[in-house]
Design an enzyme around this catalytic site. Structure first.
Site, PDB file in Angstrom:
ATOM      1  N   ARG A   9       0.813  -1.184   0.000  1.00 27.76           N
ATOM      2  CA  ARG A   9       0.000   0.000   0.000  1.00 27.76           C
ATOM      3  C   ARG A   9       0.867   1.262   0.000  1.00 27.76           C
ATOM      4  O   ARG A   9       0.388   2.355  -0.192  1.00 27.76           O
ATOM      5  CB  ARG A   9      -0.873   0.000   1.281  1.00 27.76           C
ATOM      6  CG  ARG A   9      -2.063  -0.943   1.171  1.00 27.76           C
ATOM      7  CD  ARG A   9      -2.776  -1.092   2.486  1.00 27.76           C
ATOM      8  NE  ARG A   9      -2.325  -2.322   3.140  1.00 27.76           N
ATOM      9  CZ  ARG A   9      -2.713  -2.672   4.352  1.00 27.76           C
ATOM     10  NH1 ARG A   9      -3.475  -1.868   5.074  1.00 27.76           N
ATOM     11  NH2 ARG A   9      -2.323  -3.810   4.870  1.00 27.76           N
ATOM     12  N   GLY A  10       2.140   1.074   0.262  1.00 32.91           N
ATOM     13  CA  GLY A  10       3.038   2.214   0.520  1.00 32.91           C
ATOM     14  C   GLY A  10       3.181   3.217  -0.601  1.00 32.91           C
ATOM     15  O   GLY A  10       3.579   4.357  -0.375  1.00 32.91           O
TER      16      GLY A  10
ATOM     17  N   ASP B  64       7.427   2.356  -3.043  1.00 31.11           N
ATOM     18  CA  ASP B  64       7.779   3.390  -2.060  1.00 31.11           C
ATOM     19  C   ASP B  64       9.274   3.359  -1.729  1.00 31.11           C
ATOM     20  O   ASP B  64       9.962   4.365  -1.863  1.00 31.11           O
ATOM     21  CB  ASP B  64       6.906   3.285  -0.792  1.00 31.11           C
ATOM     22  CG  ASP B  64       6.916   1.890  -0.155  1.00 31.11           C
ATOM     23  OD1 ASP B  64       7.559   0.970  -0.695  1.00 31.11           O
ATOM     24  OD2 ASP B  64       6.274   1.723   0.900  1.00 31.11           O
TER      25      ASP B  64
ATOM     26  N   ASP C 212      14.656  -1.488  -0.209  1.00 29.94           N
ATOM     27  CA  ASP C 212      15.421  -1.687   1.019  1.00 29.94           C
ATOM     28  C   ASP C 212      16.386  -2.855   0.771  1.00 29.94           C
ATOM     29  O   ASP C 212      17.461  -2.661   0.210  1.00 29.94           O
ATOM     30  CB  ASP C 212      14.400  -1.946   2.131  1.00 29.94           C
ATOM     31  CG  ASP C 212      15.011  -2.053   3.509  1.00 29.94           C
ATOM     32  OD1 ASP C 212      15.973  -1.350   3.791  1.00 29.94           O
ATOM     33  OD2 ASP C 212      14.509  -2.842   4.323  1.00 29.94           O
TER      34      ASP C 212
ATOM     35  N   LYS D 236      17.433   2.701  -0.016  1.00 32.66           N
ATOM     36  CA  LYS D 236      18.418   2.550   1.072  1.00 32.66           C
ATOM     37  C   LYS D 236      19.507   1.609   0.585  1.00 32.66           C
ATOM     38  O   LYS D 236      19.474   0.404   0.895  1.00 32.66           O
ATOM     39  CB  LYS D 236      17.750   1.921   2.298  1.00 32.66           C
ATOM     40  CG  LYS D 236      16.645   2.707   2.943  1.00 32.66           C
ATOM     41  CD  LYS D 236      16.232   1.983   4.233  1.00 32.66           C
ATOM     42  CE  LYS D 236      14.860   2.331   4.698  1.00 32.66           C
ATOM     43  NZ  LYS D 236      14.394   1.473   5.805  1.00 32.66           N
TER      44      LYS D 236
ATOM     45  N   PHE E  17      14.526   3.847   9.696  1.00 32.20           N
ATOM     46  CA  PHE E  17      13.158   3.427   9.432  1.00 32.20           C
ATOM     47  C   PHE E  17      12.311   4.677   9.250  1.00 32.20           C
ATOM     48  O   PHE E  17      12.252   5.535  10.125  1.00 32.20           O
ATOM     49  CB  PHE E  17      12.611   2.561  10.564  1.00 32.20           C
ATOM     50  CG  PHE E  17      11.404   1.781  10.129  1.00 32.20           C
ATOM     51  CD1 PHE E  17      11.544   0.584   9.439  1.00 32.20           C
ATOM     52  CD2 PHE E  17      10.126   2.267  10.366  1.00 32.20           C
ATOM     53  CE1 PHE E  17      10.431  -0.121   8.997  1.00 32.20           C
ATOM     54  CE2 PHE E  17       9.005   1.560   9.928  1.00 32.20           C
ATOM     55  CZ  PHE E  17       9.164   0.365   9.246  1.00 32.20           C
TER      56      PHE E  17
ATOM     57  N   ASP F  70       4.212   3.387   6.085  1.00 28.78           N
ATOM     58  CA  ASP F  70       3.708   3.155   7.433  1.00 28.78           C
ATOM     59  C   ASP F  70       4.717   2.513   8.379  1.00 28.78           C
ATOM     60  O   ASP F  70       5.707   1.908   7.953  1.00 28.78           O
ATOM     61  CB  ASP F  70       2.511   2.199   7.369  1.00 28.78           C
ATOM     62  CG  ASP F  70       2.958   0.761   7.054  1.00 28.78           C
ATOM     63  OD1 ASP F  70       3.609   0.572   6.015  1.00 28.78           O
ATOM     64  OD2 ASP F  70       2.691  -0.145   7.866  1.00 28.78           O
TER      65      ASP F  70
ATOM     66  N   ARG G 278       0.812   6.828   7.685  1.00 25.52           N
ATOM     67  CA  ARG G 278       0.800   6.936   6.220  1.00 25.52           C
ATOM     68  C   ARG G 278       0.353   8.314   5.767  1.00 25.52           C
ATOM     69  O   ARG G 278       0.662   8.747   4.662  1.00 25.52           O
ATOM     70  CB  ARG G 278      -0.168   5.906   5.620  1.00 25.52           C
ATOM     71  CG  ARG G 278       0.297   4.473   5.714  1.00 25.52           C
ATOM     72  CD  ARG G 278      -0.605   3.615   4.821  1.00 25.52           C
ATOM     73  NE  ARG G 278      -0.533   2.202   5.142  1.00 25.52           N
ATOM     74  CZ  ARG G 278       0.346   1.350   4.625  1.00 25.52           C
ATOM     75  NH1 ARG G 278       1.249   1.776   3.772  1.00 25.52           N
ATOM     76  NH2 ARG G 278       0.334   0.085   4.957  1.00 25.52           N
TER      77      ARG G 278
HETATM   78  P1  IMP Z   1      12.626  -4.863   0.419  1.00 25.65           P
HETATM   79  O1  IMP Z   1      12.011  -6.089  -0.149  1.00 25.65           O
HETATM   80  O2  IMP Z   1      13.483  -5.169   1.622  1.00 25.65           O
HETATM   81  O3  IMP Z   1      13.355  -4.014  -0.584  1.00 25.65           O
HETATM   82  O4  IMP Z   1      11.476  -4.071   1.081  1.00 25.65           O
HETATM   83  C1  IMP Z   1      10.747  -3.179   0.497  1.00 25.65           C
HETATM   84  C2  IMP Z   1       9.483  -2.930   1.308  1.00 25.65           C
HETATM   85  O5  IMP Z   1       9.731  -2.872   2.711  1.00 25.65           O
HETATM   86  C3  IMP Z   1       8.937  -1.592   0.935  1.00 25.65           C
HETATM   87  O6  IMP Z   1       7.946  -1.745  -0.041  1.00 25.65           O
HETATM   88  C4  IMP Z   1       8.345  -1.093   2.220  1.00 25.65           C
HETATM   89  O7  IMP Z   1       6.996  -1.485   2.287  1.00 25.65           O
HETATM   90  C5  IMP Z   1       9.061  -1.810   3.318  1.00 25.65           C
HETATM   91  N1  IMP Z   1      10.036  -0.908   3.969  1.00 25.65           N
HETATM   92  C6  IMP Z   1      11.372  -0.855   3.765  1.00 25.65           C
HETATM   93  N2  IMP Z   1      11.936   0.095   4.508  1.00 25.65           N
HETATM   94  C7  IMP Z   1      10.923   0.692   5.186  1.00 25.65           C
HETATM   95  C8  IMP Z   1      10.868   1.794   6.109  1.00 25.65           C
HETATM   96  O8  IMP Z   1      11.879   2.438   6.457  1.00 25.65           O
HETATM   97  N3  IMP Z   1       9.640   2.121   6.568  1.00 25.65           N
HETATM   98  C9  IMP Z   1       8.506   1.448   6.210  1.00 25.65           C
HETATM   99  N4  IMP Z   1       8.513   0.426   5.342  1.00 25.65           N
HETATM  100  C10 IMP Z   1       9.711   0.044   4.851  1.00 25.65           C
HETATM  101 MG    MG Z   2       5.907  -2.016   0.406  1.00 26.51          MG
END
Ligand code: IMP
Ligand code: MG
Length: 178
Positions: free
Chosen positions: A45-46, A102, A105, A133, A154, A161, A167
């Site tokens: 939803r981000g 969004d 990470d 990041k 974070f 969220d 959000r």
């Molecule tokens: P990844 O698969 O680790 O790249 O994660 C990506 C997802 O993790 C993003 O779509 C976000 O929903 C969530 N996420 C990563 N970092 C944050 C943060 O700092 N705050 C909130 N959600 C995060």
């Molecule tokens: Mg996400």
């Protein structure tokens, strides 16, 4: 975890986000200038606030669709295992596609989702993430466009969220436990 008290320190203002989106939209319009139709795919939803602002800067023939992938649950750590919880409603075969996320990470979500969507043979598929990041990356993945690189904090707000909260903040802030 969400019951631990925390405050939110502003990291990126609403004004800076708006200015960055204008610049990104100019690049995206140039990239897709001859498109018959661009399917903009938001990851729920981000990305819902980001996609809303982004599409309004794109004067291209645009369609909007959404996909939901599992990731964090209510914690602060990626599950690393990506499942599709809600699929697209429309077809993307032979279409121009822009996937909107969004945050990148660890990179697992966007790389798996891109892999999954490529099997449907889009004509041209690219991705954009508001935040990146890079220090947290576990798989070799880069979005084609990035709004802002941020350190390993974070963050919440502008659609993003912490356990479903915050959000609705108009800016990006970092969570600091008190
Ligand atoms: P990844 O698969 O680790 O790249 O994660 C990506 C997802 O993790 C993003 O779509 C976000 O929903 C969530 N996420 C990563 N970092 C944050 C943060 O700092 N705050 C909130 N959600 C995060
Ligand atoms: Mg996400």
């Amino acid at each position: 975890m969400p019951d631990r008290p925390y405050v939110i320190d502003q990291m990126i203002s609403a004004k800076s986000i708006a200015a960055r989106i204008e610049a990104l939209a100019r690049e995206i319009k140039a990239e897709y200038k001859d498109t018959e139709k661009l399917v903009v795919v938001g990851l729920l939803r981000g990305s819902f606030v980001f996609i809303a602002d982004l599409v309004r800067e794109l004067d291209l023939p645009v369609e909007v669709d959404f996909l939901e992938a599992s990731s964090y649950g209510d914690g602060m750590e990626s599950s690393r295992e990506v499942r599709i919880l809600k699929d697209l409603r429309g077809q993307i075969e032979n279409r121009d596609v822009l996937v909107v996320e969004d945050i990148v990470d660890t990179g697992h979500t966007l790389s798996k989702v891109s892999e999954y969507l490529s099997t449907r043979k889009p004509r041209k598929m690219k991705s954009i993430a508001l935040l990146d990041k890079p220090s947290r990356r576990e798989v070799d993945f880069r979005a084609d466009w990035i709004g802002f690189e941020i350190p390993d904090e974070f963050v919440v707000g502008y659609g993003i969220d912490f356990a479903q909260r915050n959000r609705n903040l108009p800016f990006i802030g970092k969570v600091r436990f008190t």
